[in-house]
Motif scaffolding. Structure first.
Motif, PDB file in Angstrom:
ATOM      1  N   THR A  48       0.833  -1.205   0.000  1.00 32.92           N
ATOM      2  CA  THR A  48       0.000   0.000   0.000  1.00 32.92           C
ATOM      3  C   THR A  48       0.866   1.254   0.000  1.00 32.92           C
ATOM      4  OG1 THR A  48      -1.670  -1.214   1.264  1.00 32.92           O
ATOM      5  CG2 THR A  48      -1.842   1.183   1.230  1.00 32.92           C
ATOM      6  N   GLU A  49       1.908   1.237   0.790  1.00 35.12           N
ATOM      7  CA  GLU A  49       2.807   2.387   0.841  1.00 35.12           C
ATOM      8  C   GLU A  49       3.509   2.599  -0.492  1.00 35.12           C
ATOM      9  OE1 GLU A  49       6.700   3.804   3.397  1.00 35.12           O
ATOM     10  OE2 GLU A  49       5.321   2.344   4.276  1.00 35.12           O
ATOM     11  N   MET A  50       3.909   1.515  -1.145  1.00 30.99           N
ATOM     12  CA  MET A  50       4.567   1.632  -2.454  1.00 30.99           C
ATOM     13  C   MET A  50       3.608   2.191  -3.502  1.00 30.99           C
ATOM     14  SD  MET A  50       6.898  -1.821  -2.535  1.00 30.99           S
ATOM     15  CE  MET A  50       7.239  -1.684  -4.259  1.00 30.99           C
ATOM     16  N   GLU A  51       2.339   1.755  -3.459  1.00 31.28           N
ATOM     17  CA  GLU A  51       1.357   2.278  -4.406  1.00 31.28           C
ATOM     18  C   GLU A  51       1.128   3.767  -4.182  1.00 31.28           C
ATOM     19  OE1 GLU A  51      -2.094  -0.160  -3.929  1.00 31.28           O
ATOM     20  OE2 GLU A  51      -1.193  -1.860  -4.988  1.00 31.28           O
ATOM     21  N   GLN A  52       1.057   4.166  -2.916  1.00 34.88           N
ATOM     22  CA  GLN A  52       0.876   5.588  -2.602  1.00 34.88           C
ATOM     23  C   GLN A  52       2.074   6.402  -3.080  1.00 34.88           C
ATOM     24  OE1 GLN A  52      -1.899   6.964  -1.380  1.00 34.88           O
ATOM     25  NE2 GLN A  52      -0.924   8.952  -1.712  1.00 34.88           N
ATOM     26  N   THR A  53       3.271   5.868  -2.889  1.00 36.09           N
ATOM     27  CA  THR A  53       4.477   6.556  -3.340  1.00 36.09           C
ATOM     28  C   THR A  53       4.493   6.682  -4.855  1.00 36.09           C
ATOM     29  OG1 THR A  53       5.655   5.661  -1.434  1.00 36.09           O
ATOM     30  CG2 THR A  53       6.996   6.528  -3.228  1.00 36.09           C
ATOM     31  N   LYS A  54       4.047   5.638  -5.540  1.00 37.68           N
ATOM     32  CA  LYS A  54       3.989   5.679  -7.004  1.00 37.68           C
ATOM     33  C   LYS A  54       3.023   6.769  -7.464  1.00 37.68           C
ATOM     34  CE  LYS A  54       2.638   2.880 -10.958  1.00 37.68           C
ATOM     35  NZ  LYS A  54       2.007   1.628 -11.391  1.00 37.68           N
ATOM     36  N   GLU A  55       1.861   6.861  -6.820  1.00 41.33           N
ATOM     37  CA  GLU A  55       0.900   7.900  -7.174  1.00 41.33           C
ATOM     38  C   GLU A  55       1.472   9.286  -6.900  1.00 41.33           C
ATOM     39  OE1 GLU A  55      -2.634   6.985  -5.018  1.00 41.33           O
ATOM     40  OE2 GLU A  55      -3.023   5.154  -6.171  1.00 41.33           O
ATOM     41  N   ASP A  56       2.161   9.445  -5.779  1.00 42.00           N
ATOM     42  CA  ASP A  56       2.775  10.738  -5.464  1.00 42.00           C
ATOM     43  C   ASP A  56       3.827  11.120  -6.505  1.00 42.00           C
ATOM     44  OD1 ASP A  56       1.185  10.893  -3.209  1.00 42.00           O
ATOM     45  OD2 ASP A  56       2.777  10.246  -1.823  1.00 42.00           O
ATOM     46  N   LEU A  57       4.610  10.141  -6.936  1.00 42.83           N
ATOM     47  CA  LEU A  57       5.625  10.416  -7.959  1.00 42.83           C
ATOM     48  C   LEU A  57       4.981  10.814  -9.283  1.00 42.83           C
ATOM     49  CD1 LEU A  57       8.229   7.587  -7.301  1.00 42.83           C
ATOM     50  CD2 LEU A  57       8.595  10.029  -7.055  1.00 42.83           C
ATOM     51  N   GLU A  58       3.900  10.145  -9.635  1.00 41.31           N
ATOM     52  CA  GLU A  58       3.222  10.494 -10.879  1.00 41.31           C
ATOM     53  C   GLU A  58       2.658  11.906 -10.814  1.00 41.31           C
ATOM     54  OE1 GLU A  58       0.368   7.366 -11.360  1.00 41.31           O
ATOM     55  OE2 GLU A  58       1.838   5.965 -12.184  1.00 41.31           O
ATOM     56  N   GLU A  59       2.065  12.261  -9.673  1.00 39.69           N
ATOM     57  CA  GLU A  59       1.536  13.624  -9.515  1.00 39.69           C
ATOM     58  C   GLU A  59       2.658  14.651  -9.566  1.00 39.69           C
ATOM     59  OE1 GLU A  59      -0.712  13.797  -5.925  1.00 39.69           O
ATOM     60  OE2 GLU A  59      -2.196  12.339  -6.619  1.00 39.69           O
ATOM     61  N   ALA A  60       3.764  14.350  -8.916  1.00 36.01           N
ATOM     62  CA  ALA A  60       4.892  15.284  -8.917  1.00 36.01           C
ATOM     63  C   ALA A  60       5.461  15.451 -10.316  1.00 36.01           C
ATOM     64  CB  ALA A  60       5.971  14.800  -7.958  1.00 36.01           C
ATOM     65  N   SER A  61       5.547  14.348 -11.077  1.00 29.76           N
ATOM     66  CA  SER A  61       6.084  14.464 -12.436  1.00 29.76           C
ATOM     67  C   SER A  61       5.139  15.259 -13.325  1.00 29.76           C
ATOM     68  CB  SER A  61       6.346  13.083 -13.030  1.00 29.76           C
ATOM     69  OG  SER A  61       5.140  12.383 -13.239  1.00 29.76           O
ATOM     70  N   GLU A  62       3.820  15.140 -13.118  1.00 34.08           N
ATOM     71  CA  GLU A  62       2.866  15.943 -13.886  1.00 34.08           C
ATOM     72  C   GLU A  62       3.015  17.425 -13.552  1.00 34.08           C
ATOM     73  OE1 GLU A  62      -1.023  14.426 -13.116  1.00 34.08           O
ATOM     74  OE2 GLU A  62      -0.658  12.543 -14.179  1.00 34.08           O
ATOM     75  N   GLU A  63       3.219  17.724 -12.265  1.00 33.57           N
ATOM     76  CA  GLU A  63       3.408  19.127 -11.872  1.00 33.57           C
ATOM     77  C   GLU A  63       4.689  19.693 -12.474  1.00 33.57           C
ATOM     78  OE1 GLU A  63       3.260  19.376  -7.628  1.00 33.57           O
ATOM     79  OE2 GLU A  63       1.170  18.710  -7.536  1.00 33.57           O
ATOM     80  N   VAL A  64       5.742  18.895 -12.506  1.00 34.65           N
ATOM     81  CA  VAL A  64       7.001  19.349 -13.101  1.00 34.65           C
ATOM     82  C   VAL A  64       6.814  19.580 -14.596  1.00 34.65           C
ATOM     83  CG1 VAL A  64       9.363  18.612 -13.671  1.00 34.65           C
ATOM     84  CG2 VAL A  64       8.484  18.308 -11.352  1.00 34.65           C
ATOM     85  N   ASP A  65       6.094  18.686 -15.253  1.00 41.58           N
ATOM     86  CA  ASP A  65       5.825  18.865 -16.684  1.00 41.58           C
ATOM     87  C   ASP A  65       5.041  20.147 -16.938  1.00 41.58           C
ATOM     88  OD1 ASP A  65       7.162  16.541 -17.336  1.00 41.58           O
ATOM     89  OD2 ASP A  65       5.343  15.298 -17.425  1.00 41.58           O
ATOM     90  N   ASP A  66       4.049  20.416 -16.078  1.00 48.94           N
ATOM     91  CA  ASP A  66       3.273  21.635 -16.236  1.00 48.94           C
ATOM     92  C   ASP A  66       4.143  22.890 -16.037  1.00 48.94           C
ATOM     93  OD1 ASP A  66       0.991  20.185 -16.766  1.00 48.94           O
ATOM     94  OD2 ASP A  66       0.229  20.289 -14.692  1.00 48.94           O
ATOM     95  N   LEU A  67       5.024  22.843 -15.045  1.00 45.36           N
ATOM     96  CA  LEU A  67       5.906  23.969 -14.814  1.00 45.36           C
ATOM     97  C   LEU A  67       6.872  24.184 -15.980  1.00 45.36           C
ATOM     98  CD1 LEU A  67       6.761  23.527 -11.024  1.00 45.36           C
ATOM     99  CD2 LEU A  67       5.382  25.339 -12.060  1.00 45.36           C
ATOM    100  N   LEU A  68       7.358  23.087 -16.551  1.00 47.77           N
ATOM    101  CA  LEU A  68       8.266  23.214 -17.695  1.00 47.77           C
ATOM    102  C   LEU A  68       7.537  23.777 -18.916  1.00 47.77           C
ATOM    103  CD1 LEU A  68      10.376  19.950 -17.441  1.00 47.77           C
ATOM    104  CD2 LEU A  68      11.156  22.281 -17.070  1.00 47.77           C
ATOM    105  N   LYS A  69       6.259  23.436 -19.088  1.00 42.56           N
ATOM    106  CA  LYS A  69       5.491  23.969 -20.199  1.00 42.56           C
ATOM    107  C   LYS A  69       5.286  25.484 -20.023  1.00 42.56           C
ATOM    108  CE  LYS A  69       2.954  19.789 -21.365  1.00 42.56           C
ATOM    109  NZ  LYS A  69       1.630  19.118 -21.359  1.00 42.56           N
ATOM    110  N   ASP A  70       5.103  25.900 -18.762  1.00 38.20           N
ATOM    111  CA  ASP A  70       4.910  27.316 -18.517  1.00 38.20           C
ATOM    112  C   ASP A  70       6.180  28.110 -18.794  1.00 38.20           C
ATOM    113  OD1 ASP A  70       2.314  26.879 -17.781  1.00 38.20           O
ATOM    114  OD2 ASP A  70       2.708  26.874 -15.611  1.00 38.20           O
TER     115      ASP A  70
END
Length: 71
Positions: A48-70
């Motif tokens: 469960t902790e690994m799945e949560q960490t994976k989701e957090d990483l995916e969200e963080a990578s999406e935020e980084v992608d959005d910032l790079l687009k800006d």
């Protein structure tokens, strides 16, 4: 006198070495099952902790992608 004490020590070592050993206690199967249940619970919580960490990483990578687009 030294020979007598040496013989006594030698015989005492032999008696100690040849003495009956106490039988080891058998492990209850219920104890083994409890250990397996604890292991299963630990593995479930880690999964469960690994799945949560994976989701957090995916969200963080999406935020980084959005910032790079800006930029």
């Amino acid at each position: 006198m030294k020979k007598l004490s040496l013989l006594i020590v030698l015989f005492s070592f032999l008696f100690v070495a040849c003495a009956d050993k106490k039988p080891k206690d058998k492990v209850d199967t219920s104890t083994e099952m409890e250990i397996e249940e604890v292991d299963t619970l630990i593995m479930d919580s880690l999964t469960t902790e690994m799945e949560q960490t994976k989701e957090d990483l995916e969200e963080a990578s999406e935020e980084v992608d959005d910032l790079l687009k800006d930029l």
